[in-house]
Write an enzyme that holds these catalytic residues in place. Structure first.
Site, PDB file in Angstrom:
ATOM      1  N   TYR A  98     -59.789  18.100 -21.204  1.00  0.00           N
ATOM      2  CA  TYR A  98     -60.512  16.827 -21.313  1.00  0.00           C
ATOM      3  C   TYR A  98     -61.602  16.731 -20.236  1.00  0.00           C
ATOM      4  O   TYR A  98     -62.716  16.296 -20.500  1.00  0.00           O
ATOM      5  CB  TYR A  98     -59.536  15.653 -21.169  1.00  0.00           C
ATOM      6  CG  TYR A  98     -60.166  14.323 -21.533  1.00  0.00           C
ATOM      7  CD1 TYR A  98     -60.039  13.812 -22.822  1.00  0.00           C
ATOM      8  CD2 TYR A  98     -60.897  13.600 -20.598  1.00  0.00           C
ATOM      9  CE1 TYR A  98     -60.621  12.608 -23.166  1.00  0.00           C
ATOM     10  CE2 TYR A  98     -61.493  12.397 -20.941  1.00  0.00           C
ATOM     11  CZ  TYR A  98     -61.347  11.900 -22.225  1.00  0.00           C
ATOM     12  OH  TYR A  98     -61.936  10.719 -22.570  1.00  0.00           O
ATOM     13  N   ASP A 140     -88.542  15.622 -26.381  1.00  0.00           N
ATOM     14  CA  ASP A 140     -87.582  15.757 -27.454  1.00  0.00           C
ATOM     15  C   ASP A 140     -87.656  17.249 -27.777  1.00  0.00           C
ATOM     16  O   ASP A 140     -88.585  17.718 -28.432  1.00  0.00           O
ATOM     17  CB  ASP A 140     -88.000  14.882 -28.646  1.00  0.00           C
ATOM     18  CG  ASP A 140     -87.085  15.072 -29.848  1.00  0.00           C
ATOM     19  OD1 ASP A 140     -86.312  16.051 -29.865  1.00  0.00           O
ATOM     20  OD2 ASP A 140     -87.159  14.251 -30.776  1.00  0.00           O
ATOM     21  N   LYS A 171     -80.799  22.824 -33.618  1.00  0.00           N
ATOM     22  CA  LYS A 171     -81.995  23.573 -34.002  1.00  0.00           C
ATOM     23  C   LYS A 171     -82.088  24.834 -33.126  1.00  0.00           C
ATOM     24  O   LYS A 171     -81.435  25.826 -33.421  1.00  0.00           O
ATOM     25  CB  LYS A 171     -83.247  22.704 -33.866  1.00  0.00           C
ATOM     26  CG  LYS A 171     -83.404  21.680 -34.990  1.00  0.00           C
ATOM     27  CD  LYS A 171     -82.644  20.418 -34.742  1.00  0.00           C
ATOM     28  CE  LYS A 171     -82.986  19.324 -35.709  1.00  0.00           C
ATOM     29  NZ  LYS A 171     -82.092  18.156 -35.533  1.00  0.00           N
ATOM     30  N   ALA A 230     -85.822  19.582 -29.402  1.00  0.00           N
ATOM     31  CA  ALA A 230     -85.051  20.235 -30.471  1.00  0.00           C
ATOM     32  C   ALA A 230     -85.566  21.637 -30.802  1.00  0.00           C
ATOM     33  O   ALA A 230     -84.790  22.569 -30.990  1.00  0.00           O
ATOM     34  CB  ALA A 230     -85.055  19.356 -31.722  1.00  0.00           C
ATOM     35  N   PHE A 236     -89.750  11.497 -34.191  1.00  0.00           N
ATOM     36  CA  PHE A 236     -88.858  11.776 -35.316  1.00  0.00           C
ATOM     37  C   PHE A 236     -88.207  10.460 -35.759  1.00  0.00           C
ATOM     38  O   PHE A 236     -88.087   9.526 -34.969  1.00  0.00           O
ATOM     39  CB  PHE A 236     -87.796  12.806 -34.900  1.00  0.00           C
ATOM     40  CG  PHE A 236     -86.876  13.167 -36.032  1.00  0.00           C
ATOM     41  CD1 PHE A 236     -87.356  13.838 -37.143  1.00  0.00           C
ATOM     42  CD2 PHE A 236     -85.530  12.812 -35.997  1.00  0.00           C
ATOM     43  CE1 PHE A 236     -86.510  14.152 -38.204  1.00  0.00           C
ATOM     44  CE2 PHE A 236     -84.682  13.132 -37.052  1.00  0.00           C
ATOM     45  CZ  PHE A 236     -85.174  13.792 -38.158  1.00  0.00           C
ATOM     46  N   ASP A 237     -87.759  10.385 -37.031  1.00  0.00           N
ATOM     47  CA  ASP A 237     -87.255   9.087 -37.539  1.00  0.00           C
ATOM     48  C   ASP A 237     -86.078   8.511 -36.759  1.00  0.00           C
ATOM     49  O   ASP A 237     -86.056   7.325 -36.469  1.00  0.00           O
ATOM     50  CB  ASP A 237     -86.962   9.052 -39.050  1.00  0.00           C
ATOM     51  CG  ASP A 237     -86.652  10.368 -39.697  1.00  0.00           C
ATOM     52  OD1 ASP A 237     -87.122  11.389 -39.189  1.00  0.00           O
ATOM     53  OD2 ASP A 237     -85.950  10.384 -40.714  1.00  0.00           O
ATOM     54  N   HIS A 250     -83.963   6.778 -48.231  1.00  0.00           N
ATOM     55  CA  HIS A 250     -84.065   8.105 -48.849  1.00  0.00           C
ATOM     56  C   HIS A 250     -82.726   8.815 -49.009  1.00  0.00           C
ATOM     57  O   HIS A 250     -82.551   9.615 -49.914  1.00  0.00           O
ATOM     58  CB  HIS A 250     -85.043   8.982 -48.062  1.00  0.00           C
ATOM     59  CG  HIS A 250     -84.716   9.095 -46.604  1.00  0.00           C
ATOM     60  ND1 HIS A 250     -84.785   8.024 -45.743  1.00  0.00           N
ATOM     61  CD2 HIS A 250     -84.302  10.146 -45.852  1.00  0.00           C
ATOM     62  CE1 HIS A 250     -84.436   8.421 -44.531  1.00  0.00           C
ATOM     63  NE2 HIS A 250     -84.134   9.696 -44.577  1.00  0.00           N
TER      64      HIS A 250
HETATM   65  N1  F0G Z   1     -85.622  15.052 -32.815  1.00  0.00           N
HETATM   66  C1  F0G Z   1     -86.199  15.859 -33.734  1.00  0.00           C
HETATM   67  C2  F0G Z   1     -87.577  16.364 -33.506  1.00  0.00           C
HETATM   68  C3  F0G Z   1     -85.486  16.210 -34.893  1.00  0.00           C
HETATM   69  O1  F0G Z   1     -86.074  16.990 -35.802  1.00  0.00           O
HETATM   70  C4  F0G Z   1     -84.174  15.710 -35.074  1.00  0.00           C
HETATM   71  C5  F0G Z   1     -83.413  16.041 -36.271  1.00  0.00           C
HETATM   72  C6  F0G Z   1     -83.615  14.887 -34.076  1.00  0.00           C
HETATM   73  C7  F0G Z   1     -84.377  14.584 -32.962  1.00  0.00           C
HETATM   74  C8  F0G Z   1     -82.236  14.304 -34.202  1.00  0.00           C
HETATM   75  O2  F0G Z   1     -81.288  15.278 -33.949  1.00  0.00           O
HETATM   76  O3  F0G Z   1     -80.043  15.502 -36.110  1.00  0.00           O
HETATM   77  O4  F0G Z   1     -79.101  16.350 -33.953  1.00  0.00           O
HETATM   78  O5  F0G Z   1     -79.248  13.928 -34.372  1.00  0.00           O
HETATM   79  N2  F0G Z   1     -83.925  16.570 -37.292  1.00  0.00           N
HETATM   80  C9  F0G Z   1     -83.241  17.009 -38.501  1.00  0.00           C
HETATM   81  C10 F0G Z   1     -84.246  17.444 -39.531  1.00  0.00           C
HETATM   82  C11 F0G Z   1     -82.212  16.091 -39.016  1.00  0.00           C
HETATM   83  O6  F0G Z   1     -83.842  17.703 -40.681  1.00  0.00           O
HETATM   84  O7  F0G Z   1     -85.431  17.559 -39.220  1.00  0.00           O
HETATM   85  P1  F0G Z   1     -79.839  15.252 -34.647  1.00  0.00           P
END
Ligand code: F0G
Length: 456
Positions: free
Chosen positions: A69, A211, A254, A213, A121-122, A445
């Protein structure tokens, strides 16, 4: 020629169901590929997130996962990888990228606080808004033009950013650079641009985050496209990039090539101490944060594999191969090709379908019907509605993303994708638009149901 830097040790069978079955499955899924069963998909290009193939070293590492833990050995390893590669001392694991966003924004975004950046990102945007903040997009205008070549379409417009900082000085929560910028086509940000933003942040005493990723793919683009960077190693470029920021938000699904995981890494102990309680409350104790020991072990190893130059050359090369071959056949694609995906310009592919009939999404459906390939729309369906007017938001670009999972598909798979999309291109005049029959109030979506519009 593309040289794959790995071979297959363990295989997963895939099969293509007949056309009549695909029609039935798509109808049952409300013409929404998100609602298809994965087993009814032959080539899955929905996302590169968590869909990569792990290496034998990662799988072996999973057996060594320390599930304690608190203070697990695996966490020590994860910290060591991040310190070596990115240079940060303070690490908080989170279950994925959006969880990292949640924890950071809970502390940094004050009521009405602004987070300027290149197209967020969304989930990133949604988390900032959830924390009662606001995003401002300062991506360079070249990003909105799908056919104009610019080596770093993810760049931030420094003049615009300066103006926003000057106008909102007291109200800026932090600055965010998304590398590569997913929302404009997986486009990179140059080292020069990162440095310019960093200088501006320091001058104004603002925190700057990545960010991150797809930070390794971004570093590869810097090496291959930016002046005076070809001689640098990927590691050196990453060090230089990271030296410009106060911390990173990471979706490890990623470029760390794991199926689940993420983290926040920061330079400041004080900031780390502020984040800890929120992280414990929502994610878990500081040494696991929503991940199991074996996931952490795989992440620690995957970080090293994700920055290997041979791997990156093959990965980015494979995406570019798909883009080039589609372009040769006349298919309108965003250029230059991104790091993780090829984006089709659906407005140009289906100019007769108006945006309110979801041309991007219609094209995704047709690609599935033609060859069992699942792609994802980044257009009007994803953009949703304006919260005040309730009207559809019509984004400048209506896109279909063909997202390539890491280390999963080979040349033959990609050649198959090319041949299917070529067939769809040849019959583009017959493709119909769609209308919504069920629409959830937010993130529509994922769950929306649609049906083809019948022409009289
Ligand atoms: N930032 C970026 C640039 C991303 O592309 C994503 C996720 C996230 C943050 C969020 O990360 O999914 O680990 O919570 N992108 C995926 C996509 C879902 O299909 O582009 P997460």
């Amino acid at each position: 020629m593309l040289i794959p830097p790995y071979k297959i040790k363990s295989v997963e069978s895939i099969k293509i169901i007949p056309r009549a079955e695909r029609e039935k499955k798509l109808r049952e899924a409300g013409f929404n590929p998100f609602l298809l069963k994965a087993r009814d998909v032959y080539i899955d290009l929905l996302t590169d997130s968590g869909t990569g193939a792990m290496s034998q070293e990662q799988w072996a590492g999973m057996m060594l996962g320390d599930e304690s833990y608190a203070g697990a050995k695996s966490f020590e390893r994860m910290k060591k990888s991040i310190k070596e590669i990115m240079g940060f001392d303070y690490i908080l694991p989170t279950h994925q990228g959006r969880a990292a966003e949640h924890v950071l924004d809970a502390i940094l975004v004050k009521n009405g606080g602004i987070v300027p950046g290149n197209k967020h990102f969304d989930t990133t945007k949604a988390h900032i808004e959830w924390a009662k903040g606001k995003t401002i997009d300062v991506t360079i205008s070249e990003a909105d033009n799908s056919s104009e070549y610019h080596p770093f379409k993810g760049n931030l417009d420094i003049k615009k950013l300066e103006k926003i900082i000057a106008e909102n000085k007291k109200n800026i929560s932090y600055l965010l650079i998304t590398i590569t910028c997913n929302s404009v086509g997986g486009q990179p940000v140059s080292l020069a641009n990162i440095k310019a933003v960093s200088t501006l942040a320091k001058k104004n005493k603002l925190l700057l985050f990545f960010d991150a990723a797809r930070y390794a793919e971004n570093a590869y683009f810097i090496k291959t496209r930016e002046k005076n960077c070809a001689q640098k190693t990927i590691k050196e470029i990453i060090k230089e990039m990271m030296g410009c920021v106060d911390g990173v938000l990471m979706s490890a699904k990623k470029d760390a090539i794991v199926n689940m995981g993420g983290f926040i890494a920061v330079r400041s102990k004080t900031l780390y101490q502020k984040l800890v309680p929120i992280s414990i409350l929502f994610e878990g104790f500081t040494s696991y944060g929503g991940m199991s020991g074996h996931d952490i072990e795989a992440l620690a190893q995957g970080l090293y594999e994700g920055i290997e130059e041979n791997y990156l050359a093959y990965r980015v090369g494979q995406v570019a191969y798909l883009g080039k071959e589609l372009k040769k056949r006349g298919v309108p694609v965003i250029e230059p090709f991104g790091g993780h995906a090829v984006y089709i310009d659906a407005k140009k592919f289906l100019p007769r379908i108006p945006q309110e009939q979801f041309p991007g999404h219609s094209l995704c459906c047709e690609i599935y019907l033609e060859g069992g390939i699942r792609a994802v729309e980044i257009g009007t369906l994803l953009a949703g509605r304006d919260p005040e007017t309730k009207r559809n938001i019509y984004p400048a670009l209506e896109l279909v993303r063909l997202t390539i999972p890491r280390r999963v598909y080979f040349q033959e798979h990609i050649d198959y994708v090319i041949s299917v999309i070529e067939k769809v291109w040849q019959k583009r005049d017959k493709i119909k638009g769609l209308k919504l029959v069920y629409e959830p109030p937010i993130l529509r979506h994922f769950q929306a149901r649609l049906e083809p519009i019948k022409h009289h």
